[in-house]
Design an enzyme around this catalytic site. Structure first.
Site, PDB file in Angstrom:
ATOM      1  N   SER A 142       0.858  -1.187   0.000  1.00  0.00           N
ATOM      2  CA  SER A 142       0.000   0.000   0.000  1.00  0.00           C
ATOM      3  C   SER A 142       0.891   1.233   0.000  1.00  0.00           C
ATOM      4  O   SER A 142       1.995   1.206   0.562  1.00  0.00           O
ATOM      5  CB  SER A 142      -0.862   0.024   1.260  1.00  0.00           C
ATOM      6  OG  SER A 142      -1.488   1.290   1.404  1.00  0.00           O
ATOM      7  N   TYR A 155      -2.111  -0.715  10.101  1.00  0.00           N
ATOM      8  CA  TYR A 155      -2.143  -1.088   8.684  1.00  0.00           C
ATOM      9  C   TYR A 155      -0.849  -0.661   7.985  1.00  0.00           C
ATOM     10  O   TYR A 155      -0.201  -1.466   7.303  1.00  0.00           O
ATOM     11  CB  TYR A 155      -3.357  -0.415   8.040  1.00  0.00           C
ATOM     12  CG  TYR A 155      -3.531  -0.691   6.569  1.00  0.00           C
ATOM     13  CD1 TYR A 155      -4.041  -1.911   6.127  1.00  0.00           C
ATOM     14  CD2 TYR A 155      -3.194   0.268   5.612  1.00  0.00           C
ATOM     15  CE1 TYR A 155      -4.209  -2.157   4.769  1.00  0.00           C
ATOM     16  CE2 TYR A 155      -3.360   0.030   4.261  1.00  0.00           C
ATOM     17  CZ  TYR A 155      -3.869  -1.182   3.841  1.00  0.00           C
ATOM     18  OH  TYR A 155      -4.035  -1.435   2.502  1.00  0.00           O
TER      19      TYR A 155
HETATM   20  P1  NAI Z   1     -10.964  -6.322  -0.168  1.00  0.00           P
HETATM   21  O1  NAI Z   1     -11.287  -6.169   1.270  1.00  0.00           O
HETATM   22  O2  NAI Z   1     -11.945  -5.848  -1.188  1.00  0.00           O
HETATM   23  O3  NAI Z   1     -10.568  -7.847  -0.489  1.00  0.00           O
HETATM   24  C1  NAI Z   1      -9.609  -8.506   0.314  1.00  0.00           C
HETATM   25  C2  NAI Z   1      -9.755  -9.995   0.143  1.00  0.00           C
HETATM   26  O4  NAI Z   1      -8.803 -10.622   1.014  1.00  0.00           O
HETATM   27  C3  NAI Z   1     -11.143 -10.524   0.528  1.00  0.00           C
HETATM   28  O5  NAI Z   1     -11.656 -11.366  -0.480  1.00  0.00           O
HETATM   29  C4  NAI Z   1     -10.893 -11.275   1.829  1.00  0.00           C
HETATM   30  O6  NAI Z   1     -11.764 -12.388   2.006  1.00  0.00           O
HETATM   31  C5  NAI Z   1      -9.446 -11.718   1.650  1.00  0.00           C
HETATM   32  N1  NAI Z   1      -8.818 -12.019   2.938  1.00  0.00           N
HETATM   33  C6  NAI Z   1      -8.877 -11.296   4.097  1.00  0.00           C
HETATM   34  N2  NAI Z   1      -8.238 -11.948   5.079  1.00  0.00           N
HETATM   35  C7  NAI Z   1      -7.745 -13.091   4.528  1.00  0.00           C
HETATM   36  C8  NAI Z   1      -6.983 -14.175   5.026  1.00  0.00           C
HETATM   37  N3  NAI Z   1      -6.624 -14.237   6.315  1.00  0.00           N
HETATM   38  N4  NAI Z   1      -6.620 -15.160   4.175  1.00  0.00           N
HETATM   39  C9  NAI Z   1      -6.994 -15.116   2.879  1.00  0.00           C
HETATM   40  N5  NAI Z   1      -7.757 -14.147   2.355  1.00  0.00           N
HETATM   41  C10 NAI Z   1      -8.109 -13.135   3.168  1.00  0.00           C
HETATM   42  O7  NAI Z   1      -9.562  -5.574  -0.364  1.00  0.00           O
HETATM   43  P2  NAI Z   1      -8.914  -4.835  -1.629  1.00  0.00           P
HETATM   44  O8  NAI Z   1      -9.252  -3.411  -1.544  1.00  0.00           O
HETATM   45  O9  NAI Z   1      -9.169  -5.600  -2.865  1.00  0.00           O
HETATM   46  O10 NAI Z   1      -7.377  -4.945  -1.223  1.00  0.00           O
HETATM   47  C11 NAI Z   1      -6.516  -5.944  -1.713  1.00  0.00           C
HETATM   48  C12 NAI Z   1      -5.116  -5.650  -1.212  1.00  0.00           C
HETATM   49  O11 NAI Z   1      -4.719  -4.360  -1.648  1.00  0.00           O
HETATM   50  C13 NAI Z   1      -5.013  -5.635   0.315  1.00  0.00           C
HETATM   51  O12 NAI Z   1      -3.796  -6.204   0.714  1.00  0.00           O
HETATM   52  C14 NAI Z   1      -5.064  -4.150   0.639  1.00  0.00           C
HETATM   53  O13 NAI Z   1      -4.428  -3.861   1.854  1.00  0.00           O
HETATM   54  C15 NAI Z   1      -4.334  -3.559  -0.555  1.00  0.00           C
HETATM   55  N6  NAI Z   1      -4.651  -2.160  -0.811  1.00  0.00           N
HETATM   56  C16 NAI Z   1      -5.937  -1.749  -1.078  1.00  0.00           C
HETATM   57  C17 NAI Z   1      -6.198  -0.414  -1.304  1.00  0.00           C
HETATM   58  C18 NAI Z   1      -7.574   0.100  -1.612  1.00  0.00           C
HETATM   59  O14 NAI Z   1      -7.758   1.334  -1.646  1.00  0.00           O
HETATM   60  N7  NAI Z   1      -8.562  -0.739  -1.838  1.00  0.00           N
HETATM   61  C19 NAI Z   1      -5.126   0.598  -1.275  1.00  0.00           C
HETATM   62  C20 NAI Z   1      -3.827   0.051  -0.989  1.00  0.00           C
HETATM   63  C21 NAI Z   1      -3.615  -1.273  -0.765  1.00  0.00           C
END
Ligand code: NAI
Length: 264
Positions: A142, A155
């Site tokens: 991130s 985070y």
């Molecule tokens: P999201 O919350 O939409 O999806 C995250 C996914 O990870 C979900 O399907 C969830 O079930 C899965 N997950 C959570 N805990 C888990 C575990 N213990 N084992 C396996 N799967 C698990 O998140 P998003 O926005 O798609 O983010 C994806 C990545 O990108 C994350 O690492 C997040 O920190 C990072 N990110 C997101 C940003 C944003 O603005 N959306 C910005 C910067 C980084």
């Protein structure tokens, strides 16, 4: 080979694949010809995602906080699918709170997924890739890993740890031809982002505006490109880094944030 199918014949494993950025990574890797093992802790959602892609995408339930389960999943993936060429750490969680209000459980939960999960999956993959002398690992971190943000200490710290972990691993396995990079997104339109807006005082509209325009009160710059990223914007950066076009790139941290962090 055309860039569109340049990952044909490759096997990829993606964590956090059920939705958001992970689902977009699965889609882009599959479009470019890779077979993908899509893993997520949410069994129902990852099955639904895979069903949209046919045989090219195989769903697996995997909680990245469980080191034993990760080792078994990676071993099973290679037993049934062949050698893994590509591993993408996308699973992540966000628990926002000021440090003085942050409880032990939230701190531990954030590190368990965002840092320990990246360690478990990358270690299992790197052991095998090192033996074979090829492979590519990308961790989705991130831009919060590089810029202090109020209410996001756990985070941001967990992501900074994941970035440095991935770089150190990259250094260790570079002599074996294995590349390790990170992609650091800024605000991206997913459930995680929408949940932050729901918590903001003016709701989604005000939250979205503040992200784009910036918010001096919380010392946040806006987004110079004037838009929130779509998950595919991040996924294309991941697909580039795992492809042969990036064969001389390792230990790199690629920011996909529309210029938000004003990095020199
Ligand atoms: P999201 O919350 O939409 O999806 C995250 C996914 O990870 C979900 O399907 C969830 O079930 C899965 N997950 C959570 N805990 C888990 C575990 N213990 N084992 C396996 N799967 C698990 O998140 P998003 O926005 O798609 O983010 C994806 C990545 O990108 C994350 O690492 C997040 O920190 C990072 N990110 C997101 C940003 C944003 O603005 N959306 C910005 C910067 C980084």
């Amino acid at each position: 080979m055309s860039p569109e199918r340049d990952l044909a014949g490759r096997l990829a494993l993606v964590t956090g694949a059920a939705r958001g950025i992970g689902a977009a990574v699965v889609e882009v890797l599959a479009e470019r010809g890779a077979r993908v093992i899509a893993t997520d802790a949410d069994a129902t959602a990852v099955k639904a995602l895979a069903a949209r892609h046919g045989d090219q995408v195989v769903p697996r339930t995997l909680d990245v906080t469980d080191a034993t389960a990760v080792e078994q999943a990676v071993a099973e993936a290679e037993r049934t699918g062949g050698p893994l060429d590509i591993v993408v750490n996308v699973a992540g969680i966000l628990r926002g709170a000021a440090v003085v209000d942050l409880d032990d459980a939230d701190w531990a939960a954030v590190f368990a997924v965002n840092t320990n999960g990246v360690f478990h999956v990358s270690r299992a993959a790197a052991r095998r890739m090192k033996e074979r002398g090829r492979g590519s690992i990308v961790t989705v971190a991130s831009n919060a890993a590089g810029v202090p943000r109020s209410g996001m200490a756990a985070y941001a710290a967990s992501k900074a740890a994941a970035v440095m972990f991935t770089k150190c691993l990259g250094l260790e396995v570079a002599p074996y031809g294995v590349r390790c990079n990170t992609v650091s997104p800024g605000s991206t339109l997913t459930d995680m982002q929408r949940a932050m807006w729901e918590r903001s005082p003016g709701g989604e509209h005000a939250g979205r505006r503040a992200v784009i325009d910036g918010d001096l009160a919380s010392y946040r710059t806006g987004i110079p490109l004037g838009r929130i990223a779509e998950p595919t914007d991040v996924a294309h950066a991941v697909a580039f880094l795992v492809s042969d076009r990036a064969r001389h790139i390792t230990l790199h941290d690629l920011y996909v944030d529309g210029g938000a962090t004003l990095r020199a």
